[in-house]
Scaffold this motif. Sequence first.
Motif, PDB file in Angstrom:
ATOM      1  N   ARG A  26      -6.469   5.199  -4.447  1.00 18.67           N
ATOM      2  CA  ARG A  26      -5.126   4.966  -4.976  1.00 18.67           C
ATOM      3  C   ARG A  26      -4.298   4.201  -3.944  1.00 18.67           C
ATOM      4  N   PRO A  27      -3.649   3.083  -4.352  1.00 16.20           N
ATOM      5  CA  PRO A  27      -2.900   2.283  -3.381  1.00 16.20           C
ATOM      6  C   PRO A  27      -1.699   3.031  -2.820  1.00 16.20           C
ATOM      7  N   GLU A  28      -1.388   2.732  -1.563  1.00 18.92           N
ATOM      8  CA  GLU A  28      -0.214   3.317  -0.943  1.00 18.92           C
ATOM      9  C   GLU A  28       1.038   2.815  -1.665  1.00 18.92           C
ATOM     10  N   PRO A  29       2.046   3.672  -1.867  1.00 19.98           N
ATOM     11  CA  PRO A  29       3.262   3.208  -2.540  1.00 19.98           C
ATOM     12  C   PRO A  29       3.945   2.114  -1.734  1.00 19.98           C
ATOM     13  N   LEU A  30       4.399   1.077  -2.458  1.00 17.72           N
ATOM     14  CA  LEU A  30       5.065  -0.053  -1.820  1.00 17.72           C
ATOM     15  C   LEU A  30       6.543   0.264  -1.642  1.00 17.72           C
ATOM     16  N   ALA A  31       7.098  -0.122  -0.517  1.00 18.91           N
ATOM     17  CA  ALA A  31       8.527   0.055  -0.260  1.00 18.91           C
ATOM     18  C   ALA A  31       9.071  -1.240   0.301  1.00 18.91           C
ATOM     19  N   ALA A  32      10.352  -1.460   0.115  1.00 16.01           N
ATOM     20  CA  ALA A  32      10.982  -2.682   0.618  1.00 16.01           C
ATOM     21  C   ALA A  32      10.960  -2.679   2.143  1.00 16.01           C
ATOM     22  N   PRO A  33      10.530  -3.780   2.753  1.00 10.91           N
ATOM     23  CA  PRO A  33      10.532  -3.842   4.221  1.00 10.91           C
ATOM     24  C   PRO A  33      11.955  -3.735   4.763  1.00 10.91           C
ATOM     25  N   GLU A  65      10.909   0.865  -8.961  1.00  9.80           N
ATOM     26  CA  GLU A  65       9.571   0.347  -8.669  1.00  9.80           C
ATOM     27  C   GLU A  65       9.387   0.037  -7.187  1.00  9.80           C
ATOM     28  N   LEU A  66      10.483  -0.227  -6.477  1.00  9.26           N
ATOM     29  CA  LEU A  66      10.406  -0.579  -5.057  1.00  9.26           C
ATOM     30  C   LEU A  66      11.493   0.176  -4.293  1.00  9.26           C
ATOM     31  N   PRO A  67      11.197   1.378  -3.809  1.00 12.32           N
ATOM     32  CA  PRO A  67      12.197   2.158  -3.067  1.00 12.32           C
ATOM     33  C   PRO A  67      12.749   1.357  -1.886  1.00 12.32           C
ATOM     34  N   GLY A  68      14.051   1.517  -1.678  1.00  6.10           N
ATOM     35  CA  GLY A  68      14.704   0.816  -0.584  1.00  6.10           C
ATOM     36  C   GLY A  68      15.170  -0.576  -0.930  1.00  6.10           C
ATOM     37  N   LEU A  69      14.936  -1.013  -2.167  1.00  3.08           N
ATOM     38  CA  LEU A  69      15.337  -2.360  -2.577  1.00  3.08           C
ATOM     39  C   LEU A  69      16.856  -2.489  -2.643  1.00  3.08           C
ATOM     40  N   ASP A  70      17.376  -3.544  -2.036  1.00  4.56           N
ATOM     41  CA  ASP A  70      18.793  -3.888  -2.146  1.00  4.56           C
ATOM     42  C   ASP A  70      18.929  -4.847  -3.325  1.00  4.56           C
ATOM     43  N   SER A 293       7.979 -13.956  -4.202  1.00  9.31           N
ATOM     44  CA  SER A 293       8.701 -14.922  -3.365  1.00  9.31           C
ATOM     45  C   SER A 293       8.599 -14.551  -1.888  1.00  9.31           C
ATOM     46  N   LEU A 294       8.610 -13.244  -1.604  1.00  5.37           N
ATOM     47  CA  LEU A 294       8.553 -12.774  -0.218  1.00  5.37           C
ATOM     48  C   LEU A 294       7.128 -12.526   0.273  1.00  5.37           C
ATOM     49  N   GLY A 295       6.163 -12.566  -0.651  1.00  8.88           N
ATOM     50  CA  GLY A 295       4.782 -12.316  -0.256  1.00  8.88           C
ATOM     51  C   GLY A 295       4.511 -10.885   0.127  1.00  8.88           C
ATOM     52  N   ILE A 296       5.202  -9.934  -0.531  1.00 11.26           N
ATOM     53  CA  ILE A 296       5.010  -8.524  -0.172  1.00 11.26           C
ATOM     54  C   ILE A 296       4.398  -7.722  -1.308  1.00 11.26           C
ATOM     55  N   ALA A 297       3.943  -8.394  -2.358  1.00 16.61           N
ATOM     56  CA  ALA A 297       3.394  -7.656  -3.496  1.00 16.61           C
ATOM     57  C   ALA A 297       1.955  -8.080  -3.756  1.00 16.61           C
ATOM     58  N   PRO A 298       0.992  -7.242  -3.391  1.00 19.56           N
ATOM     59  CA  PRO A 298      -0.389  -7.597  -3.678  1.00 19.56           C
ATOM     60  C   PRO A 298      -0.737  -7.507  -5.142  1.00 19.56           C
ATOM     61  N   GLN A 299       0.053  -6.724  -5.905  1.00 17.68           N
ATOM     62  CA  GLN A 299      -0.224  -6.556  -7.329  1.00 17.68           C
ATOM     63  C   GLN A 299       0.932  -7.118  -8.131  1.00 17.68           C
ATOM     64  N   GLN A 300       0.575  -7.822  -9.219  1.00 21.58           N
ATOM     65  CA  GLN A 300       1.594  -8.346 -10.123  1.00 21.58           C
ATOM     66  C   GLN A 300       1.675  -7.455 -11.349  1.00 21.58           C
ATOM     67  N   ALA A 301       2.850  -7.520 -12.014  1.00 25.26           N
ATOM     68  CA  ALA A 301       3.015  -6.733 -13.232  1.00 25.26           C
ATOM     69  C   ALA A 301       1.988  -7.165 -14.268  1.00 25.26           C
ATOM     70  N   GLN A 302       1.384  -6.194 -14.907  1.00 28.97           N
ATOM     71  CA  GLN A 302       0.351  -6.486 -15.902  1.00 28.97           C
ATOM     72  C   GLN A 302       0.820  -6.055 -17.275  1.00 28.97           C
ATOM     73  N   GLY A 303       0.430  -6.791 -18.277  1.00 28.55           N
ATOM     74  CA  GLY A 303       0.733  -6.416 -19.650  1.00 28.55           C
ATOM     75  C   GLY A 303      -0.229  -5.353 -20.129  1.00 28.55           C
ATOM     76  N   SER A 304       0.163  -4.636 -21.172  1.00 24.99           N
ATOM     77  CA  SER A 304      -0.726  -3.637 -21.736  1.00 24.99           C
ATOM     78  C   SER A 304      -1.798  -4.341 -22.560  1.00 24.99           C
ATOM     79  N   PRO A 305      -2.960  -3.752 -22.712  1.00 24.78           N
ATOM     80  CA  PRO A 305      -4.043  -4.408 -23.438  1.00 24.78           C
ATOM     81  C   PRO A 305      -3.692  -4.618 -24.904  1.00 24.78           C
TER      82      PRO A 305
END
Length: 307
Positions: A26-33, A65-70, A293-305
């Motif tokens: 399971r991927p580590e949760p992403l947070a805003a740098p 979706e991204l804790p710490g996001l301004d 844009s910032l290059g901090i998201a290895p995963q992009q939003a995916q649509g449902s099947p």
Amino acid sequence: MSSPTGPASGLPVRMPRPRQPGRHRRPEPLAAPEGAPALVLAVPGTPSAATRSLSEEVVSIARSELPGLDARIGYLDGDDAEFPTLTSVLAHAAQERTARYEQARAAGVDAKEPDGPVAVVVPLLAGPDGALLRRIRQAVMDSRVAAELTDVLGPHPLLAEALHVRLSEAGLARADRARLFTVATAADGIILASVGGEEAVQAAGITGMLLAARLAVPVMAAALDQDGSISSVAEQLRSSGSQQLALAPYLIGPEIDPGLIDAAAKEAGCSAAEALGPYPAIGKLALAKYTTSLGIAPQQAQGSPVR
């Protein structure tokens, strides 16, 4: 009775659950740098309480979706009182970043002088609209702030999902093709209504193909802001065998007068679904534009099947 090494004999010992190795981990949760630029949602159209509510829900989804996001909201036609303009929101973000740096230095903290963009501006638009995008770009330039402007949110499979949901909510499409029930008012042809001229129609057509795959009915894009475009597409659909049409606004909402959708539905002689509004996919896509844009998201939003 417990011993220094653990519970007394006979009692179960709870061991920590090991991490899953390999690709199933399971991927580590992403947070805003720390010190990341602000996400500024550029909201077109005439500001209103409804527009503010919609915009706040979109940024709330992004923050969840991204804790710490301004995340902030800038209105293209704001008044800098109740509805802050995009230019002033960007200028204020720059002032706050400079103030934080100066306060840190004054406190003796060896802080790095801020560099890079102050903000990433994400237009609240499903598809390209040249006139609105030029105004957003000009507002960014007028702020004299280092900011990056992303593309619009679509085309994307998540927008096809959102359109499907809005049509089903209006009783104009089955919620799920896999379920064996019928909808008496389900449309057999969809007009995908966009604004922004021919470029917007072409972009909407890409999402339209994804929607057609979900619904198994023909979908054609048309322009709300081009005379005769809606009626022409309605005629094409009827000529190809579709009898019960529906109009699906490929719009988030604030960018147009709501009366245009009603007028277009009358022109086509059909019912219309609601605009996309604050559907969860909108917040996720806005965040995806920011993180990409910032290059901090290895995963992009995916649509449902497709069902």
